[in-house]
Write a protein that holds these residues in place. Structure first.
Motif, PDB file in Angstrom:
ATOM      1  N   GLU A  30       0.830  -1.202   0.000  1.00 50.29           N
ATOM      2  CA  GLU A  30       0.000   0.000   0.000  1.00 50.29           C
ATOM      3  C   GLU A  30       0.866   1.253   0.000  1.00 50.29           C
ATOM      4  O   GLU A  30       0.555   2.232  -0.664  1.00 50.29           O
ATOM      5  N   VAL A  31       1.953   1.215   0.747  1.00 49.10           N
ATOM      6  CA  VAL A  31       2.862   2.358   0.793  1.00 49.10           C
ATOM      7  C   VAL A  31       3.508   2.556  -0.581  1.00 49.10           C
ATOM      8  O   VAL A  31       3.578   3.682  -1.077  1.00 49.10           O
ATOM      9  N   ARG A  32       3.934   1.468  -1.228  1.00 47.81           N
ATOM     10  CA  ARG A  32       4.540   1.566  -2.567  1.00 47.81           C
ATOM     11  C   ARG A  32       3.538   2.118  -3.580  1.00 47.81           C
ATOM     12  O   ARG A  32       3.878   2.951  -4.416  1.00 47.81           O
ATOM     13  N   TYR A  33       2.289   1.646  -3.504  1.00 41.29           N
ATOM     14  CA  TYR A  33       1.259   2.117  -4.428  1.00 41.29           C
ATOM     15  C   TYR A  33       1.054   3.625  -4.274  1.00 41.29           C
ATOM     16  O   TYR A  33       1.027   4.363  -5.256  1.00 41.29           O
ATOM     17  N   GLU A  34       0.907   4.065  -3.044  1.00 42.85           N
ATOM     18  CA  GLU A  34       0.673   5.488  -2.789  1.00 42.85           C
ATOM     19  C   GLU A  34       1.890   6.320  -3.200  1.00 42.85           C
ATOM     20  O   GLU A  34       1.747   7.410  -3.736  1.00 42.85           O
ATOM     21  N   ALA A  35       3.083   5.793  -2.969  1.00 41.23           N
ATOM     22  CA  ALA A  35       4.306   6.498  -3.360  1.00 41.23           C
ATOM     23  C   ALA A  35       4.389   6.640  -4.879  1.00 41.23           C
ATOM     24  O   ALA A  35       4.707   7.713  -5.397  1.00 41.23           O
ATOM     25  N   LYS A  36       4.075   5.574  -5.592  1.00 40.18           N
ATOM     26  CA  LYS A  36       4.124   5.617  -7.053  1.00 40.18           C
ATOM     27  C   LYS A  36       3.056   6.556  -7.598  1.00 40.18           C
ATOM     28  O   LYS A  36       3.302   7.325  -8.527  1.00 40.18           O
ATOM     29  N   LYS A  37       1.876   6.524  -6.995  1.00 42.33           N
ATOM     30  CA  LYS A  37       0.765   7.351  -7.448  1.00 42.33           C
ATOM     31  C   LYS A  37       1.072   8.836  -7.282  1.00 42.33           C
ATOM     32  O   LYS A  37       0.738   9.638  -8.151  1.00 42.33           O
ATOM     33  N   THR A  38       1.726   9.193  -6.186  1.00 38.06           N
ATOM     34  CA  THR A  38       1.989  10.602  -5.910  1.00 38.06           C
ATOM     35  C   THR A  38       3.376  11.057  -6.356  1.00 38.06           C
ATOM     36  O   THR A  38       3.668  12.246  -6.316  1.00 38.06           O
ATOM     37  N   GLY A  39       4.238  10.105  -6.722  1.00 40.85           N
ATOM     38  CA  GLY A  39       5.588  10.470  -7.145  1.00 40.85           C
ATOM     39  C   GLY A  39       6.509  10.800  -5.985  1.00 40.85           C
ATOM     40  O   GLY A  39       7.514  11.478  -6.161  1.00 40.85           O
ATOM     41  N   ARG A  40       6.164  10.348  -4.800  1.00 33.15           N
ATOM     42  CA  ARG A  40       6.969  10.603  -3.608  1.00 33.15           C
ATOM     43  C   ARG A  40       7.629   9.315  -3.142  1.00 33.15           C
ATOM     44  O   ARG A  40       7.344   8.233  -3.656  1.00 33.15           O
ATOM     45  N   SER A  41       8.490   9.403  -2.158  1.00 25.90           N
ATOM     46  CA  SER A  41       9.173   8.218  -1.642  1.00 25.90           C
ATOM     47  C   SER A  41       8.272   7.477  -0.653  1.00 25.90           C
ATOM     48  O   SER A  41       7.325   8.047  -0.098  1.00 25.90           O
ATOM     49  N   ALA A  42       8.623   6.228  -0.413  1.00 30.71           N
ATOM     50  CA  ALA A  42       7.869   5.415   0.543  1.00 30.71           C
ATOM     51  C   ALA A  42       7.974   5.993   1.949  1.00 30.71           C
ATOM     52  O   ALA A  42       7.001   5.992   2.709  1.00 30.71           O
ATOM     53  N   SER A  43       9.146   6.513   2.296  1.00 32.96           N
ATOM     54  CA  SER A  43       9.299   7.090   3.633  1.00 32.96           C
ATOM     55  C   SER A  43       8.443   8.347   3.790  1.00 32.96           C
ATOM     56  O   SER A  43       7.911   8.617   4.865  1.00 32.96           O
ATOM     57  N   ALA A  44       8.267   9.109   2.703  1.00 33.28           N
ATOM     58  CA  ALA A  44       7.408  10.292   2.759  1.00 33.28           C
ATOM     59  C   ALA A  44       5.952   9.885   2.986  1.00 33.28           C
ATOM     60  O   ALA A  44       5.222  10.556   3.723  1.00 33.28           O
ATOM     61  N   VAL A  45       5.543   8.780   2.374  1.00 31.18           N
ATOM     62  CA  VAL A  45       4.178   8.281   2.564  1.00 31.18           C
ATOM     63  C   VAL A  45       3.974   7.853   4.012  1.00 31.18           C
ATOM     64  O   VAL A  45       2.975   8.205   4.642  1.00 31.18           O
ATOM     65  N   LYS A  46       4.938   7.127   4.568  1.00 28.41           N
ATOM     66  CA  LYS A  46       4.828   6.678   5.956  1.00 28.41           C
ATOM     67  C   LYS A  46       4.766   7.868   6.909  1.00 28.41           C
ATOM     68  O   LYS A  46       3.989   7.868   7.863  1.00 28.41           O
ATOM     69  N   LYS A  47       5.572   8.888   6.653  1.00 26.07           N
ATOM     70  CA  LYS A  47       5.549  10.086   7.490  1.00 26.07           C
ATOM     71  C   LYS A  47       4.196  10.790   7.397  1.00 26.07           C
ATOM     72  O   LYS A  47       3.667  11.278   8.395  1.00 26.07           O
ATOM     73  N   ALA A  48       3.638  10.838   6.180  1.00 23.93           N
ATOM     74  CA  ALA A  48       2.335  11.480   5.989  1.00 23.93           C
ATOM     75  C   ALA A  48       1.245  10.717   6.728  1.00 23.93           C
ATOM     76  O   ALA A  48       0.371  11.331   7.348  1.00 23.93           O
ATOM     77  N   VAL A  49       1.306   9.390   6.701  1.00 23.35           N
ATOM     78  CA  VAL A  49       0.313   8.578   7.412  1.00 23.35           C
ATOM     79  C   VAL A  49       0.408   8.836   8.909  1.00 23.35           C
ATOM     80  O   VAL A  49      -0.608   8.975   9.597  1.00 23.35           O
TER      81      VAL A  49
END
Length: 65
Positions: A30-49
């Motif tokens: 899920e983190v990889r999907y969201e990262a790819k969708k937004t063009g951000r890194s996986a760590s940025a997605v985890k921080k946002a969550v």
């Protein structure tokens, strides 16, 4: 009288309903999907969550900034 629409809900592997409106921060796919969708890194997605919660709309909005 109008016929009722049949709605199908996706089931998880364990048989429960999936909640597509949420991002599971602990699930790598899920983190990889969201990262790819937004063009951000996986760590940025985890921080946002962590910062805004697991609502997919809020996470996407946070990452779009």
């Amino acid at each position: 009288m109008a016929a009722k629409k049949k709605t199908t809900t996706a089931k998880s592997a364990r048989g429960g309903k999936q909640d597509r409106a949420r991002v599971a921060g602990g699930q790598d796919y899920e983190v990889r999907y969201e990262a790819k969708k937004t063009g951000r890194s996986a760590s940025a997605v985890k921080k946002a969550v962590k910062k805004v919660g697991n609502s997919r709309k809020k996470v996407t909005r946070k990452l779009a900034r």
